[in-house]
Design an enzyme around this catalytic site. Sequence first.
Site, PDB file in Angstrom:
ATOM      1  N   TYR A 134       0.536  -1.485  -0.146  1.00 11.27           N
ATOM      2  CA  TYR A 134      -0.202   0.263   0.117  1.00 11.27           C
ATOM      3  C   TYR A 134       0.611   1.622  -0.358  1.00 11.27           C
ATOM      4  O   TYR A 134       0.400   2.101  -0.598  1.00 11.27           O
ATOM      5  CB  TYR A 134      -1.118  -0.398   1.524  1.00 11.27           C
ATOM      6  CG  TYR A 134      -2.009  -0.751   0.798  1.00 11.27           C
ATOM      7  CD1 TYR A 134      -3.274  -0.718  -0.334  1.00 11.27           C
ATOM      8  CD2 TYR A 134      -2.411  -1.611   1.555  1.00 11.27           C
ATOM      9  CE1 TYR A 134      -4.350  -1.521  -0.084  1.00 11.27           C
ATOM     10  CE2 TYR A 134      -3.572  -2.877   1.203  1.00 11.27           C
ATOM     11  CZ  TYR A 134      -4.427  -2.599   0.432  1.00 11.27           C
ATOM     12  OH  TYR A 134      -6.015  -3.614   0.189  1.00 11.27           O
ATOM     13  N   GLU A 144       3.691 -29.539  18.760  1.00 16.24           N
ATOM     14  CA  GLU A 144       3.110 -28.801  17.542  1.00 16.24           C
ATOM     15  C   GLU A 144       2.418 -28.188  18.472  1.00 16.24           C
ATOM     16  O   GLU A 144       1.672 -27.264  17.518  1.00 16.24           O
ATOM     17  CB  GLU A 144       2.531 -30.091  16.538  1.00 16.24           C
ATOM     18  CG  GLU A 144       1.558 -30.019  15.687  1.00 16.24           C
ATOM     19  CD  GLU A 144       1.340 -30.973  14.806  1.00 16.24           C
ATOM     20  OE1 GLU A 144       2.216 -31.952  15.048  1.00 16.24           O
ATOM     21  OE2 GLU A 144      -0.020 -30.755  14.302  1.00 16.24           O
ATOM     22  N   ASP A 171       2.463 -34.703  16.189  1.00 18.48           N
ATOM     23  CA  ASP A 171       2.179 -35.897  15.496  1.00 18.48           C
ATOM     24  C   ASP A 171       2.500 -36.602  15.209  1.00 18.48           C
ATOM     25  O   ASP A 171       3.354 -36.767  14.286  1.00 18.48           O
ATOM     26  CB  ASP A 171       0.708 -35.547  15.547  1.00 18.48           C
ATOM     27  CG  ASP A 171      -0.476 -35.070  16.438  1.00 18.48           C
ATOM     28  OD1 ASP A 171      -0.544 -35.173  17.486  1.00 18.48           O
ATOM     29  OD2 ASP A 171      -1.733 -33.822  15.479  1.00 18.48           O
TER      30      ASP A 171
END
Lengths: 364, 364
Positions: free
Chosen positions: A96, A192, A244
């Site tokens: 911008y 995680e 995981d």
Amino acid sequence: MAKEHQDVIERICGEAREVYQRISKKQKPQMRLPLRALSNVKYKPDPGYFQLSGKSKVRTLTVGNRKTFAQTLKMLAMSKDLIHTKRHSTKREAYYQAYNWGQAAFAAQEESDTVMDDVEAMLATNREQLNFRADEHGGEVAGELVVIDKDRRTGKRLEIDCARFGSGAYSVPTVVEDLAFRTAAKFILAVETKGMFERLVEEDFYDKHHCILVSMGGVPSRACRRFIRRLADEKRLPVYVFTDGDPYGYFNIYRTLKVGSGNAAHLNEYFCVPQARYLGVTPDDITEYKLPTHPLKDVDRKRAMDAMKNDPFIKHHKPWQAAITKMLAMGVRVEQQALAKHGLEYVAREYLPRKLKQTDKFLP
Amino acid sequence: MAKEHQDVIERICGEAREVYQRISKKQKPQMRLPLRALSNVKYKPDPGYFQLSGKSKVRTLTVGNRKTFAQTLKMLAMSKDLIHTKRHSTKREAYYQAYNWGQAAFAAQEESDTVMDDVEAMLATNREQLNFRADEHGGEVAGELVVIDKDRRTGKRLEIDCARFGSGAYSVPTVVEDLAFRTAAKFILAVETKGMFERLVEEDFYDKHHCILVSMGGVPSRACRRFIRRLADEKRLPVYVFTDGDPYGYFNIYRTLKVGSGNAAHLNEYFCVPQARYLGVTPDDITEYKLPTHPLKDVDRKRAMDAMKNDPFIKHHKPWQAAITKMLAMGVRVEQQALAKHGLEYVAREYLPRKLKQTDKFLP
């Protein structure tokens, strides 16, 4: 001004001087940029991250690239201004601000992002050092760590004790270049999920094991990776990773944290954490701890096969190949919260302490 | 034990007693649950959030529902245990803990989530008060606020000064029920992006305007909404909301924060922030501040038309209808970072101060 900032300013001015001198001699100005593509990437276990092979392209001013050329120079000037005014600009804000560049304004933010990537690669630095920042979550920290920052208003040193946040945490800012650290911790444990992070906080884990807990919130952002890297480097701390037990945890989270990614190879030098080691949850843990599992999805299977075949990191490390092969043979994945089957406190009182006695068995 | 916790324990024991008494009398045990569906929702400007209309269903033990019935009772017992041991369990952990319930174990986490929703509704409370928590980001805070928490190890009072985090921030925990606050701030400013949050921190905005900044990071999580609500209620602070000027910012972020959502009506009482007012960016701002825009996407247009027709909140508030109509007529959306066109500091030095002089003009 800090030494690193002076160094960046010097490099910006160096580029500008070269362009200026060529113009003064009535030559076409040019810039040299490293080639940012997978074909220009190499992997070696030492230093331990994907690196650019050194091919570069020279961009000489032409009628066709005059706009990009101008934008690159203006972007360099913007960075210099930011450093001088001690401000940071997000990529969106940079886009911008460039609205006022007349004919050199960007048509879309993708254009300004690409120019920013060019500038990063050209100066062999990361955009955080150019006072640009991403609009992203930087991760959360709790544990035996004092972060040393500055009070912006007074310039005074500010000590932030990450052991004094109660149930909350220290939220890592998007730019961590100027932070310093004080700690007597023995290791960093990067987890995680926020859920597991809060579990370990609630179990007083960092107190009992003298460590620093970091919640990555899924795939770690640049800020989170840079924070862990700087902290681990400066304080010579090992980094253990707890995700995981599935391809997403192994590759998208752990591999990205440790060696970086292919399409941002010019940045891995700053954002990878070569000292990271994979603690768990591994396919072996499923049998050893009798953990509940879920069947692998097709996408998991595909990602694992692809990594075995094409990922230079996995191809280099035999223990990883064995783990992935075992996962595929078992046909299941396991979540880190599966340990709750044995009680909420089990992960902090049994699983992690047992694992931490054999850090040499962690996956590389 | 805190009064709220005793109250929850009392309600859990009440349910259990009823079931026990019916069984003792050789009657079939039963539970009464409010009907959780949009057809059972009403909206009134006062109290200002979607509410359940009062319809309920009675679940009597049958052969068909014996498993759900048992799971609901076990889930109540788990909550009681958690409160007694001062632990919290994520939904994922609750699912895995239930692995040891024999025939009452859940087949998938969706099942245990549904039972948890039932338990919440049945006790007319939120799961955080039952010591369950979501695995989600709670938002970040900086400004004139001291959060009062407890040191888990010593039980001692812990004061967390949110004005002393330098470039970082306080990360809100997923459960905020037991936090207390001290502040002399005049208002809370909740912003959509971390980028804008860091912009305002960098511009010393909270110092100059005596406020508390909250980064919602997109659609605010339950923890973030509950944090703002409790802080605003207890300290009687107005809440101003600053998002992108698009349907996502208006409805998904602002409307959800203020009045809640239809499909979680039994929870809006705890998670809505009725005192919230919409500061910007509005369609009017586009012309007044000459902001760069992007064309509305089809999905934006569709969402806006749908809200005009079906959303009881928008249908109630004429100023919102006018704003949405204007947006649709202009055919554009605007990002909050668009203000950077006038310089990075513009949002903090010009835009917000001007807006804050006319808080009565904020959208309801």
